[in-house]
Each structure stands twice: as C-alpha cells, then as structure tokens.
Scaffold this motif. Structure first.
Motif, short mmCIF file in Angstrom:
data_model
loop_
_atom_site.label_atom_id
_atom_site.label_comp_id
_atom_site.label_asym_id
_atom_site.label_seq_id
_atom_site.Cartn_x
_atom_site.Cartn_y
_atom_site.Cartn_z
N ARG A 42 2.05 6.93 -10.03
CA ARG A 42 2.85 6.54 -9.10
C ARG A 42 4.18 6.36 -9.70
O ARG A 42 5.63 6.56 -9.33
CB ARG A 42 2.23 4.90 -8.01
CG ARG A 42 3.85 4.82 -7.46
CD ARG A 42 3.39 3.42 -6.06
NE ARG A 42 2.71 4.08 -5.69
CZ ARG A 42 3.26 3.53 -4.60
NH1 ARG A 42 3.87 3.21 -3.75
NH2 ARG A 42 1.57 4.37 -3.06
N TYR A 43 3.67 5.88 -11.34
CA TYR A 43 5.35 5.35 -11.54
C TYR A 43 5.89 6.66 -13.22
O TYR A 43 6.43 6.64 -13.75
CB TYR A 43 5.04 4.13 -12.30
CG TYR A 43 5.40 2.87 -11.11
CD1 TYR A 43 7.05 2.67 -10.71
CD2 TYR A 43 3.89 2.48 -10.78
CE1 TYR A 43 6.62 1.63 -9.50
CE2 TYR A 43 4.80 1.93 -9.41
CZ TYR A 43 5.70 1.79 -9.06
OH TYR A 43 5.73 0.51 -7.92
N TRP B 130 1.14 -4.38 -9.85
CA TRP B 130 2.04 -3.72 -9.28
C TRP B 130 3.23 -4.29 -8.12
O TRP B 130 4.70 -3.52 -8.45
CB TRP B 130 1.03 -3.39 -7.31
CG TRP B 130 0.72 -2.37 -7.67
CD1 TRP B 130 -0.77 -3.30 -7.70
CD2 TRP B 130 -0.20 -0.78 -8.12
NE1 TRP B 130 -1.91 -1.46 -7.30
CE2 TRP B 130 -1.12 -0.53 -7.64
CE3 TRP B 130 1.58 0.00 -7.63
CZ2 TRP B 130 -1.67 0.92 -7.31
CZ3 TRP B 130 0.44 1.93 -7.95
CH2 TRP B 130 -0.72 1.89 -7.49
N THR B 131 3.44 -4.84 -8.90
CA THR B 131 4.61 -5.76 -8.53
C THR B 131 5.21 -6.33 -9.63
O THR B 131 7.02 -6.39 -9.26
CB THR B 131 4.57 -8.21 -8.17
OG1 THR B 131 3.30 -8.03 -6.84
CG2 THR B 131 5.19 -8.49 -8.06
N SER C 74 7.27 -2.59 -9.50
CA SER C 74 8.12 -2.03 -8.04
C SER C 74 9.23 -3.05 -8.39
O SER C 74 10.44 -2.59 -7.92
CB SER C 74 7.72 -3.07 -7.29
OG SER C 74 6.98 -4.25 -6.94
N SER C 75 9.01 -4.45 -9.10
CA SER C 75 10.95 -5.25 -9.83
C SER C 75 11.62 -5.00 -10.55
O SER C 75 12.26 -6.23 -10.87
CB SER C 75 10.36 -6.80 -9.82
OG SER C 75 9.53 -6.98 -10.04
#
Length: 796
Positions: A506-507, A526-527, A530-531
C-alpha cells in the motif's frame, strides 16, 4: 497347538494397539505444540478502524476535575508509569473502575525500558531452587513460566519465542544441563513453548559460528521469550486509556492528602512538570507502583516507614549484529564470578548483560522538602560505570571464538536499569535476593506493589488491584472480574506476521521499514502511516538515521499518539535507536528537536536546552560525541611534539591535548601525528639484533617481556596508553600468539613466540588502543580514557 498361538497373537495385538495409540497421542501433542501465532486473515491486508488517544491536555483537565465537589473522584490513583503501574491501570480500567495514573517522568523512563528484554521463567532461579532447596525461588519460576505464555499472547507483535544456546565444555555437564533444561520444560507444563534439545559440537558451531570451539563438547538449546520492553509499556498505557483510564506522564506526586479524622489517604497533590503548575487529585485508593522509588513514596505517607526495597544495578551493552546470529541467543553459565551473562540478538543488533550489584538510591530520591531546587535525578541519569561495561566485555571475550577481536569501540550503547528487589533486612550483595513481589497496605490505606520482574507484571497487577478493591470503599460492588489473561493490547487486533506485506504494497515501503513498523506498532502501523504528512519534497518514511529502519514519521506519531514530550522520549522509548546505537541517535537528535520544536512551539532557548540534555545522555550512553581540537601546526615534525611531551613529563605540567579530530564512532588503530616515529624510537631502545650464523641480515626484535615497559614509556610521552588494563595486555598478547616467557609457552596451536619485530610492535600498540579506547564526557571536551575495572556481578 492353536490356542497358545491365539493367546500370543492377542497379547501382541494389545501391545501394538497401545504402542500405536501412545505414539499417535505423542505425535498429536508434538504437532500442536509450540507458539500459538495469530491466525492469518484478509483483515490484516487493510487498515483496522482508526483509534487515537485523547491529547495530554484533556488528560490533565480530567485529573483536575476529580478535585471538584461536583465531579466524581477516581476509584484508584496509580503512582508510577512503568511496567507494574501500567499493568495495574489496564487491570483496574478493564474491570470498570475509574482509574488515574501519574508518572513523574516519561512512561518506562526507568527500569522498564532498561531490562534484558527477556520474557522468561529464569533458569538461574531454577538452579537455585533445586540446589538451595529454596521454595520461594521455585514459586517465582513457576509463576513466571505461567505468565510467559500469557505475555506472548496478549501482545504478539511485541514479543516472540527465542532459542537460547547453553554451550557445554565438559562431558559431565551434558546430563547436568540437559536435565536442568528438561525440568524447566516440565515446570512450564502446557504453557511450554518448545522442548529443549541437545546439540552436537558441529551443529552448535554451525548455528553459532562465533562461539569458542576450543574444548567445546556440545550445547543444549532451550526456549524463552523476548520482547521490546518500552514499546510494551507504551502499549499497556494506550490499552488502559482505551479502557477508560486517564494517564499522564511528567506529572509527579509532591504531597499526599489524608482525612484528618480517619488518617486514610484521600488523594494527592501533583505537579505538571511540563507546564509547571500544581493541582490536586482525589481518589479512593492510591496504589504505589514506583519500582525502585517505592520507599520514597511510602516515607511520604508514613514518615516512620522502614525501607522494603533494595535496588540492584543491571548493566547491558549493545554490540553490532555480527557478534551473534540473528535467531539464536546464548547463555554463559560460568562467568568469572559464577553468575550468568546473556548474549541476545535484539532490534538488529546484539545485547550482552547483565551485572548485579547494590545501588545507592539516596542519590536518586527526591528530597521531600520545601526547597525550590529539585534535587531528583532523572532515570536517564542512571548510567553504567566504565568498570561495569568492561566486566561485560571481558566475559564476552571468554566465550567467543579466538579470531573475533572484542573491542571496546564496538560498544554502540550501554545502559543501567535498577531492579527493585524486596529487601531481606540485611546489607551485602543483591545477587541472592529473590525476584518475587510483595503487596502490602500501610496504615494510611495506600496499597504498595513492589519487586517482581517484567515477565510477571500482569499477575502482580491483578494482585494489587484485588487488594485495592478489598480496602477501597464501594469498589467491591463496582469492580468486575479480572480480564487481563485474555485482553489483547492495543495494536494486537488485526495484526498477524504477514501484515508488513500489506504495508509494503500500500505505501511502497522498504521491507526492513515495513517489518520494523509492524513489529513495533502492530496494527497501529496503519494509523501511523496514514497520519504522516505527505509532501512532494520529502518522504515522511525516510530513515531517521541510516542504516536503521526508524523513520521520520515516527516522530510526529510519538507526539500525537504516544505522549512523547521530549527528544529523549522519542529516541530512547518510542523508537529504540538510542539503545541500539547511541551514536546514530546523537546524529538524529537535531532533526528530532527541529520536528518537535515546530510541532510544540518551542523557542530557541528551549531547543538549545533539549539539544544539550539529549547530547549529555546519549554521549554518556557511549556515543562519545565529536572531538574538535586544533590540527598540528605546519612545519612542526615529530621531534617538536615529542620535546613538548618530554618537557611536560619532566616538569609536571599538563600534557598537551592530542592533535586529531575524529567523529564519535571510535576509530580503529588511530595513531596521532608523530606517534609512529615515537614508537620506532622506543622500539629501538628495547630491541636487540638476533644472532644467527646464516649470514643473512636479520631484523631487530623486541622481547615481549619488555612490552609493558615500552608502552608505559610511550604513555609518559602523552599518548593514549596510560590506562590500558592488565587484562587488555593479556588479551592482546594471547590473540597475537605471543608469550612473555623467554622460552615461550605452549598454546593450542603450538609454541607461542617471545619476540616481535617493529611491524608487530606497532600492530600490538594499535590493538591495545583498539580494545581499550572508550569515551568519557567532561563539561568542556569529550576525551578518550579508561577507568580501571572493578569486579562487577552478573545475572538477570
């Protein structure tokens, strides 16, 4: 004749049936044994529902409101944010109680971030239980083995199983160590991880090629757990907050409030160390979980209190990854003073330790006075002495292969943790004290939980909360049953061992970075990702300090989601870079100060203060800093520098500083300007021409017996040999195959030489500097010197 045949057949069939059933049962148990990993699911491919804890300001306001008559007071106030205090907060909050936790410094800033990183029952304690018939040691091992399995299941991303090799150098020790490890497995029962096994010499060297092979008979391998201690502590804090607790770091207790009629505690006055203001907290019960500082808080409650805790210092060092294989630890059961030393892979490096000797807590206890000056020393100030580091190095040298040079400069970081041992009332050493815990209630109603170790934090917390419910008014009706045996910590839900692949896909992360984030944050990775702020110019996931996988995005996440308030919180306890390599942490310090300063609005004065504090701690953890002195003057040769040194030696004036500039990572065989010429002159003073009838020109040679005198003479000229230890001399000579005896000595490979030529002399001098060079930090300049070794302890 047929009936006897039928009888024989029935008997045979019966035996075969029983044997088959037994084999099938054993096989089934074996196939279903081992660690219970979380099942892999499609859920780990995608982010779980995001969760963010409340900001620190909201936590402070919640604490203040408890003192208002209109608001509800807390059921339990926990003092101490280490492993035990955080475990108590999780246990109490998960039972439905209203819980507050305050910590004077950062979460896990003391012992809880400076452990051996093991989740273990303790093979040493089992040995003591058997040979000393000590039932307390037996209970400690049994409880720790039971809790070990729970520990690994509640936070699977932060803990894992680790095989540990126990090398054997005498044949009679084979059944001794094998039976001891089997007893260790037996005590674990159904909580056992994997069965221990015997390994041949060849297999042991294949698995651990760095191991000393001389005299090796074989090895026994047993299994224990390993974890990331400060990350585990943060996960406990976040889990308690998610369950409804209020937890604040940098908020210390300055006074306790009592009901004047009953004499029971009703709350405490605390100071916000960040904002500088004080306020009151009201609670029905106060739990003292301050570890080594237990007696300090007890004295504040009861001035006539007698100490119950004795602190023991445990020193560890971090070494490069090439000192041990990635998936195998090692236990040295026979150190020079009879204790044990662990040698374990951890976070991409290797840690070795630990010592075990009494520590004077008077130097680290806040004076409970009305003076403005705060004499309390931070947990970051508890650092190892050079003598303790050298003891660990000497022990490591004893069980590694002879072709591995164990250098002082290879120590990337060193730290000291204080174990809170329950005092037996007498003075003396601490190595014999049991690592069990105690729960007590004093006359003011304060519950104290002290002693124990990381592995048993959950059982300790359960016992402390049970006692608090027993003494707290109205808590029995309100509290539910303990749930912490099954309660999974924040980051565990939705995590499995393959989650890092989803992060990569994903990243677009590097595999090492994705693995690191998965194993440090679990599903919260994940947090974090994404942040992270995305900018075209800079990648937020770029390394904080190469070659380690710690990233810039972890800095902001530590501020917004994990309550980091100072640069050392990030470098030591949110990321672990300071423990893995203090030099790399020192290099990352300016960037961490910049990011935190921009986010928190620090002025230039605050930034300088935090930078200075970070440099001080990291250098004392063996980063060394940067030596900046003037370069040699042009046109001055060796004779000018040597003349200055000789004059200073004769007239007693201070020796001039060494003329070189070098970065913090310690150089290998670094010679100063003019030093080689000085070595040549000293060599000729002690050399002699060998007599041989061959007619060929012989090279001058120095007797090895003159080596100490030559090195001491060079040290008198101001060069860096003045504090080389006797053990360093012996180690370097042994590794070079040299003997001080005129006839030479027999070694494993034949006769040792008793003479050396000039090139060998230079090499020996370089090796002496190489194995003994160490940093020390003064207020003005970072110098390289050594402190003579003192006998230190070992053991965990």
């Amino acid at each position: 004749m047929s009936p006897p045949l039928r009888t024989l057949t029935r008997r045979t069939l019966t035996l075969l049936t029983l044997s088959t059933a037994t084999a099938a049962g054993v096989g089934y148990l074996y196939l279903n044994s081992g660690p219970a990993y979380p099942p892999t699911t499609h859920e780990s491919r995608r982010p779980p529902p995001p969760w963010s804890p409340p900001p620190r300001a909201a936590m402070i306001e919640a604490l203040k409101r408890s003192a208002n008559p209109e608001d509800t007071q807390f059921d339990i106030l926990v003092v101490g944010g280490g492993a035990t205090g955080a475990g108590v907060a999780v246990d109490a909050a998960s039972r439905g109680l209203r819980v507050a936790l305050v910590e004077r410094e950062d979460f896990a800033s003391g012992t809880s971030s400076k452990s051996t990183k093991l989740v273990h029952g303790g093979v040493r304690y089992l040995q003591k239980a058997v040979f000393e018939l000590d039932y307390e040691q037996y209970k400690l091992v049994r409880e720790a083995l039971r809790e070990r399995r729970v520990f690994l299941q509640t936070a699977p991303y932060l803990s894992h199983m680790l095989p540990i090799m126990l090398p054997i150098y005498k044949y009679w020790q084979v059944p001794y160590y094998w039976s001891g490890c089997k007893l260790y497995d037996l005590l674990a029962g159904k909580e056992n991880m994997e069965s221990s096994y015997l390994m041949s010499k060849g297999k042991a060297l294949e698995q651990f090629p760095m191991l000393k092979s001389e005299g090796l008979v074989g090895a026994v391998v047993y299994y224990d757990g390993q974890h990331n201690d400060s990350r585990m502590n943060i996960a406990l804090i976040l889990t308690a907050i998610k369950a409804g607790a209020t937890a604040v770091n940098y908020c210390g207790v300055t006074a306790l409030h009592k009901d004047p009629t009953t004499g029971l505690l009703t709350g405490a006055r605390v100071k916000d160390e960040i904002a500088g203001n004080e306020f009151d907290i009201k609670a029905k019960v106060i739990i003292n979980a301050t570890g080594p500082y237990t007696d300090s808080l007890l004295s504040l409650s009861t001035p006539t209190h007698k100490p119950i805790v004795r602190a023991s210092s445990g020193v560890h060092i971090a070494l490069p990854s090439y000192y041990a294989p990635k998936g195998m630890g090692l236990l040295d059961p026979a150190t020079s003073d009879g204790r044990v030393v662990f040698f374990l892979p951890w976070e991409g490096g290797v840690i070795a330790g630990t010592t075990d000797e009494p520590y004077d807590m008077n130097a680290h206890t806040k004076a409970m006075t009305n003076e403005k000056d705060d004499v309390y020393l931070s947990g970051d100030d508890i650092l190892p002495r050079e003598s303790e580091i050298q003891w660990v190095i000497d022990e490591v040298r004893g069980y590694l292969s002879g072709d591995i040079k164990v250098r002082r400069g290879d120590v990337l970081s060193a730290w000291s943790g204080l174990r809170p041992l329950i005092s037996s009332g007498g003075a003396g050493g601490t190595e014999g004290l049991v690592r069990s815990h105690v729960v007590k209630v004093d006359e003011s109603g304060m519950v104290t939980i002290a002693g124990g170790k990381w592995t048993t934090y959950r059982a300790m917390a359960e016992e402390a909360v049970d006692k608090a419910i027993e003494v707290g008014p109205g808590l029995k009706e309100k509290a539910g049953e303990c749930r912490t045996q099954e309660l999974r910590l924040v980051g565990s839900e939705g995590w499995d061992r393959n989650m890092f692949i989803g992060l990569i896909q994903r990243y677009g992360l590097e595999p090492e970075v994705a693995q690191h984030l998965s194993l440090s944050y679990g599903s919260q990775a994940w947090t974090l990702l994404s942040s992270a702020p995305q900018t075209p110019a800079l990648d937020p996931h770029r390394p904080l300090s190469s070659p380690y996988p710690f990233t810039h995005s972890e800095i902001i996440y530590a501020l917004t989601h994990e309550y980091a308030q100072k640069p050392l919180d990030v470098l030591l306890r949110r990321t672990r870079i300071g423990f893995v390599d203090a030099h790399s942490a020192l290099g990352a310090l300016p960037e961490v100060v910049r990011v935190m300063g921009d986010a928190l609005g620090w002025d230039a004065r605050r930034r300088r203060k935090e930078t200075k504090r970070g440099e001080e701690v990291l250098r004392r953890m063996n980063a060394g800093g940067r030596v900046e002195v003037s370069a040699p003057s042009a046109g001055l040769g060796w004779w000018a520098g040597d003349l200055r040194r000789r004059l200073c030696s004769v007239f007693g004036c201070p020796t001039p500083a060494r003329l070189f500039s070098v970065a913090a990572r310690y150089p290998r065989t670094l010679f100063e300007s003019g030093e080689i010429e000085a070595l040549r002159e000293v060599f000729w003073q002690h050399a002699r021409m060998p007599s041989s009838g061959s007619g060929e020109q012989e090279q001058p040679r120095m007797p090895v017996s003159h080596l100490r005198e030559a090195v001491h003479f060079i040290a008198g000229l101001g060069y860096a040999y003045d504090n080389v230890r006797e053990s360093d001399f012996r180690y370097v000579l042994r590794e070079a195959g040299l003997s001080e005896s005129p006839e030479g000595e027999k070694s494993g490979n034949g006769k040792r030489r008793d003479e050396l030529d000039f090139e060998e002399f230079v090499e020996i001098c370089g090796d002496l500097k190489d194995v003994s060079i160490a940093p020390t930090v003064s207020k003005k300049i970072v110098q390289r010197r050594r402190i003579p070794v003192e006998k230190s302890g070992g053991g965990v």
